[in-house]
Write a protein that holds these residues in place. Sequence first.
Motif, PDB file in Angstrom:
ATOM      1  N   PRO A  13       0.832  -1.206   0.000  1.00 14.62           N
ATOM      2  CA  PRO A  13       0.000   0.000   0.000  1.00 14.62           C
ATOM      3  C   PRO A  13       0.870   1.261   0.000  1.00 14.62           C
ATOM      4  CG  PRO A  13      -0.709  -1.562   1.695  1.00 14.62           C
ATOM      5  CD  PRO A  13       0.603  -2.052   1.178  1.00 14.62           C
ATOM      6  N   ASP A  14       0.310   2.362  -0.502  1.00  9.82           N
ATOM      7  CA  ASP A  14       1.050   3.622  -0.527  1.00  9.82           C
ATOM      8  C   ASP A  14       1.500   4.019   0.874  1.00  9.82           C
ATOM      9  OD1 ASP A  14       0.755   3.831  -3.240  1.00  9.82           O
ATOM     10  OD2 ASP A  14      -0.948   5.215  -3.153  1.00  9.82           O
ATOM     11  N   LYS A  15       0.623   3.811   1.856  1.00 10.17           N
ATOM     12  CA  LYS A  15       0.952   4.172   3.240  1.00 10.17           C
ATOM     13  C   LYS A  15       2.213   3.445   3.708  1.00 10.17           C
ATOM     14  CE  LYS A  15      -2.388   4.383   6.351  1.00 10.17           C
ATOM     15  NZ  LYS A  15      -3.433   3.984   7.350  1.00 10.17           N
ATOM     16  N   THR A  16       2.309   2.167   3.383  1.00 16.14           N
ATOM     17  CA  THR A  16       3.461   1.372   3.807  1.00 16.14           C
ATOM     18  C   THR A  16       4.730   1.841   3.118  1.00 16.14           C
ATOM     19  OG1 THR A  16       2.022  -0.536   4.184  1.00 16.14           O
ATOM     20  CG2 THR A  16       4.386  -0.963   3.996  1.00 16.14           C
ATOM     21  N   ARG A  17       4.665   2.118   1.824  1.00 18.64           N
ATOM     22  CA  ARG A  17       5.856   2.550   1.102  1.00 18.64           C
ATOM     23  C   ARG A  17       6.396   3.876   1.650  1.00 18.64           C
ATOM     24  NH1 ARG A  17       4.545   3.722  -3.892  1.00 18.64           N
ATOM     25  NH2 ARG A  17       2.448   2.874  -4.090  1.00 18.64           N
ATOM     26  N   LYS A  18       5.492   4.781   1.995  1.00 17.20           N
ATOM     27  CA  LYS A  18       5.918   6.066   2.564  1.00 17.20           C
ATOM     28  C   LYS A  18       6.551   5.865   3.941  1.00 17.20           C
ATOM     29  CE  LYS A  18       2.387   8.656   0.040  1.00 17.20           C
ATOM     30  NZ  LYS A  18       1.038   9.284   0.119  1.00 17.20           N
ATOM     31  N   ARG A  19       6.016   4.945   4.698  1.00 16.02           N
ATOM     32  CA  ARG A  19       6.566   4.698   6.033  1.00 16.02           C
ATOM     33  C   ARG A  19       7.914   3.995   5.965  1.00 16.02           C
ATOM     34  NH1 ARG A  19       1.042   2.830   9.246  1.00 16.02           N
ATOM     35  NH2 ARG A  19       0.206   4.946   9.503  1.00 16.02           N
ATOM     36  N   LEU A  20       8.054   3.087   5.027  1.00 17.21           N
ATOM     37  CA  LEU A  20       9.346   2.424   4.878  1.00 17.21           C
ATOM     38  C   LEU A  20      10.425   3.423   4.491  1.00 17.21           C
ATOM     39  CD1 LEU A  20       8.220  -0.859   3.103  1.00 17.21           C
ATOM     40  CD2 LEU A  20       9.232  -0.679   5.375  1.00 17.21           C
ATOM     41  N   ALA A  21      10.071   4.411   3.705  1.00 12.56           N
ATOM     42  CA  ALA A  21      11.040   5.451   3.342  1.00 12.56           C
ATOM     43  C   ALA A  21      11.436   6.268   4.569  1.00 12.56           C
ATOM     44  CB  ALA A  21      10.455   6.361   2.269  1.00 12.56           C
ATOM     45  N   LEU A  22      10.470   6.548   5.457  1.00  8.45           N
ATOM     46  CA  LEU A  22      10.790   7.273   6.691  1.00  8.45           C
ATOM     47  C   LEU A  22      11.636   6.426   7.626  1.00  8.45           C
ATOM     48  CD1 LEU A  22       7.465   9.092   7.700  1.00  8.45           C
ATOM     49  CD2 LEU A  22       9.606  10.153   7.010  1.00  8.45           C
ATOM     50  N   TRP A  23      11.318   5.143   7.699  1.00  8.26           N
ATOM     51  CA  TRP A  23      12.069   4.244   8.593  1.00  8.26           C
ATOM     52  C   TRP A  23      13.540   4.201   8.199  1.00  8.26           C
ATOM     53  CZ3 TRP A  23      13.000  -1.300   7.043  1.00  8.26           C
ATOM     54  CH2 TRP A  23      13.779  -1.961   7.990  1.00  8.26           C
ATOM     55  N   ASP A  24      13.817   4.032   6.920  1.00 13.95           N
ATOM     56  CA  ASP A  24      15.184   4.085   6.390  1.00 13.95           C
ATOM     57  C   ASP A  24      16.114   3.105   7.102  1.00 13.95           C
ATOM     58  OD1 ASP A  24      17.101   5.007   4.619  1.00 13.95           O
ATOM     59  OD2 ASP A  24      17.791   6.584   5.982  1.00 13.95           O
ATOM     60  N   ALA A  25      15.580   1.929   7.454  1.00 13.99           N
ATOM     61  CA  ALA A  25      16.372   0.832   8.026  1.00 13.99           C
ATOM     62  C   ALA A  25      17.002   1.141   9.376  1.00 13.99           C
ATOM     63  CB  ALA A  25      17.444   0.366   7.042  1.00 13.99           C
ATOM     64  N   TYR A  26      16.499   2.138  10.082  1.00 15.98           N
ATOM     65  CA  TYR A  26      17.033   2.457  11.418  1.00 15.98           C
ATOM     66  C   TYR A  26      16.768   1.300  12.379  1.00 15.98           C
ATOM     67  CZ  TYR A  26      17.576   4.638  15.996  1.00 15.98           C
ATOM     68  OH  TYR A  26      17.954   4.921  17.290  1.00 15.98           O
ATOM     69  N   ARG A  27      17.770   0.955  13.194  1.00 14.99           N
ATOM     70  CA  ARG A  27      17.638  -0.057  14.241  1.00 14.99           C
ATOM     71  C   ARG A  27      17.810   0.616  15.599  1.00 14.99           C
ATOM     72  NH1 ARG A  27      15.468  -4.572  11.799  1.00 14.99           N
ATOM     73  NH2 ARG A  27      16.277  -4.618   9.676  1.00 14.99           N
ATOM     74  N   SER A  28      17.077   0.138  16.574  1.00 11.56           N
ATOM     75  CA  SER A  28      17.116   0.762  17.900  1.00 11.56           C
ATOM     76  C   SER A  28      18.533   0.921  18.426  1.00 11.56           C
ATOM     77  CB  SER A  28      16.296  -0.061  18.896  1.00 11.56           C
ATOM     78  OG  SER A  28      14.920   0.131  18.689  1.00 11.56           O
ATOM     79  N   PRO A  47      10.237  -2.285  17.213  1.00  8.29           N
ATOM     80  CA  PRO A  47      10.151  -2.996  15.926  1.00  8.29           C
ATOM     81  C   PRO A  47       9.754  -2.055  14.784  1.00  8.29           C
ATOM     82  CG  PRO A  47       8.185  -3.383  17.189  1.00  8.29           C
ATOM     83  CD  PRO A  47       9.070  -2.553  18.070  1.00  8.29           C
ATOM     84  N   TYR A  48      10.633  -1.152  14.411  1.00  6.38           N
ATOM     85  CA  TYR A  48      10.293  -0.131  13.423  1.00  6.38           C
ATOM     86  C   TYR A  48       9.820  -0.733  12.104  1.00  6.38           C
ATOM     87  CZ  TYR A  48      12.624   3.041  16.671  1.00  6.38           C
ATOM     88  OH  TYR A  48      12.974   3.762  17.790  1.00  6.38           O
ATOM     89  N   GLU A  49      10.484  -1.770  11.638  1.00  3.81           N
ATOM     90  CA  GLU A  49      10.100  -2.358  10.368  1.00  3.81           C
ATOM     91  C   GLU A  49       8.668  -2.906  10.421  1.00  3.81           C
ATOM     92  OE1 GLU A  49      11.753  -5.633   7.116  1.00  3.81           O
ATOM     93  OE2 GLU A  49      12.426  -5.733   9.206  1.00  3.81           O
ATOM     94  N   GLY A  50       8.338  -3.589  11.503  1.00  5.99           N
ATOM     95  CA  GLY A  50       6.986  -4.109  11.656  1.00  5.99           C
ATOM     96  C   GLY A  50       5.957  -3.001  11.756  1.00  5.99           C
ATOM     97  N   ILE A  51       6.283  -1.942  12.476  1.00  5.43           N
ATOM     98  CA  ILE A  51       5.375  -0.800  12.606  1.00  5.43           C
ATOM     99  C   ILE A  51       5.115  -0.182  11.237  1.00  5.43           C
ATOM    100  CG2 ILE A  51       5.177   1.548  13.527  1.00  5.43           C
ATOM    101  CD1 ILE A  51       6.736   0.529  16.003  1.00  5.43           C
ATOM    102  N   ALA A  52       6.161  -0.075  10.423  1.00  8.23           N
ATOM    103  CA  ALA A  52       6.006   0.492   9.081  1.00  8.23           C
ATOM    104  C   ALA A  52       5.068  -0.349   8.222  1.00  8.23           C
ATOM    105  CB  ALA A  52       7.370   0.618   8.412  1.00  8.23           C
ATOM    106  N   HIS A  53       5.051  -1.665   8.435  1.00  8.57           N
ATOM    107  CA  HIS A  53       4.215  -2.552   7.631  1.00  8.57           C
ATOM    108  C   HIS A  53       2.775  -2.632   8.124  1.00  8.57           C
ATOM    109  CE1 HIS A  53       7.918  -4.028   5.710  1.00  8.57           C
ATOM    110  NE2 HIS A  53       7.116  -4.527   4.794  1.00  8.57           N
ATOM    111  N   SER A  54       2.473  -2.078   9.271  1.00 10.57           N
ATOM    112  CA  SER A  54       1.097  -2.127   9.764  1.00 10.57           C
ATOM    113  C   SER A  54       0.274  -1.041   9.073  1.00 10.57           C
ATOM    114  CB  SER A  54       1.061  -1.901  11.282  1.00 10.57           C
ATOM    115  OG  SER A  54       1.231  -0.528  11.584  1.00 10.57           O
ATOM    116  N   GLY A  55      -1.038  -1.226   9.065  1.00 14.57           N
ATOM    117  CA  GLY A  55      -1.919  -0.172   8.571  1.00 14.57           C
ATOM    118  C   GLY A  55      -2.387   0.744   9.677  1.00 14.57           C
ATOM    119  N   VAL A  56      -1.833   0.566  10.882  1.00 11.00           N
ATOM    120  CA  VAL A  56      -2.249   1.334  12.050  1.00 11.00           C
ATOM    121  C   VAL A  56      -1.560   2.699  12.052  1.00 11.00           C
ATOM    122  CG1 VAL A  56      -2.232   1.403  14.577  1.00 11.00           C
ATOM    123  CG2 VAL A  56      -2.717  -0.753  13.388  1.00 11.00           C
TER     124      VAL A  56
END
Length: 420
Positions: free
Chosen positions: A14-29, A104-113
């Motif tokens: 979904p568009d929402k997920t793609r935009k969030r993945l770009a914001l996440w940018d593979a950051y790890r805690s 879990p940034y990657e998982g959060i990015a993949h949620s629709g929440v």
Amino acid sequence: MSIPAPLPSLPSLPDKTRKRLALWDAYRSYQYLEAGQDYDAFDVVPAVGRVPGSAIEWSDAVEERARDFEERHLVVSAHDHLSLRPADPHRFSEYRRQGREFTPYEGIAHSGVDLFFDGGPAAVSMIRAHTSWDWDDAVSDLAMRQADWAHQSLVAPVRTLEDAQRARAEHKVGVVLTLESATPIGNDVDRLDLLYGLGVRLLGLVYSESNQLGSGLADTGDAGLTVLGRRALRRMNDLGIIVDVSHTGDATALDAVRHSSSPVVITHAGARGLWPTPRMKPDDVIRACAESGGFIGIEAAPHTTITAKHPRHCLDSVMEHVEHCLDLVGPDHVAFGPDTNFGDHTAWHRVFAGLFGKDDAEPGVLPPHDEVAYVHGCENPAESVGNMIRWLFEHGYSDEEVAKLAGGNVRRVAAAVWER
């Protein structure tokens, strides 16, 4: 650290997920520090794809309708745990002791929440009455979590509804800090002011075992709120902290409704009329919270919202609890509170049952039911709310009804409590 599962091809997202993945940018805690030098590195579970092939496939029509709905509405989870668990659940205490749980940034990015009410890092282990989680630990957990969030762009702490709307407009995911128990305040009601100042906007009175405020659902006696509990409740009302009775005893929950000047909520539970354990709520408690203006969030943690019709815990059994509560109190007082996490939830429960004993002892003999390795359709916070939405659409519910369950009712309560 574990290697993340490969992402699906971008066109399928979904568009929402793609935009969030770009914001996440593979950051790890805590990547602003050096693992092994500044903190101990643990092998944690992957936030995406832990159980291969577990995803539910919906029809194109349902999927398209759900994606359109999620683009147009602020979708809310009333209770989930946004922390990664160690791959070896027996190392959980060791993981907790250093005070740095991974988000879990990657998982959060993949949620629709769009807005999560975060149950807090390792809430179960820390809040138990016989652990050493005290005021200093609570403050440390809240501060450490926000220190990590300050170094990334995907997750935005939320203290007001305006914060939530702003985060969504910027394609971020809002997170409300909560605690499942008021145990750390001791007998000092002023500490509620400090929790509010640290960002806590929803607070459970008791976590299963009785504390200084009232009785928990795991104890045999329930005397309702204590005098200190009533004082704390009034302070929460005055501050603008939502009162949660998910883990209280029944009499304490009803007492909270009687003495609260604001709506009282159950963020994560189910209907005892369908599954007779203390962890579920009886109809009179569900009704009382609804009559206060509150809601019940239906949970999906393994082996909770089972039913006699669906003895193998899955999305259908979870949704049977949703429909029972819809029949009981109507669509204005039901929400989604999956209570899931990114990790092997069943193994995690077994470890803590061995350490502390079960906190939902079965009254009498339950109907036959199956143990599951995970709840199909509600394995983690990235999929549970989205599948609940899709299930409702598949079963003929209207956009208006789904909008209430998927966020509208929680936002209404937040407005009533936070903006008073």
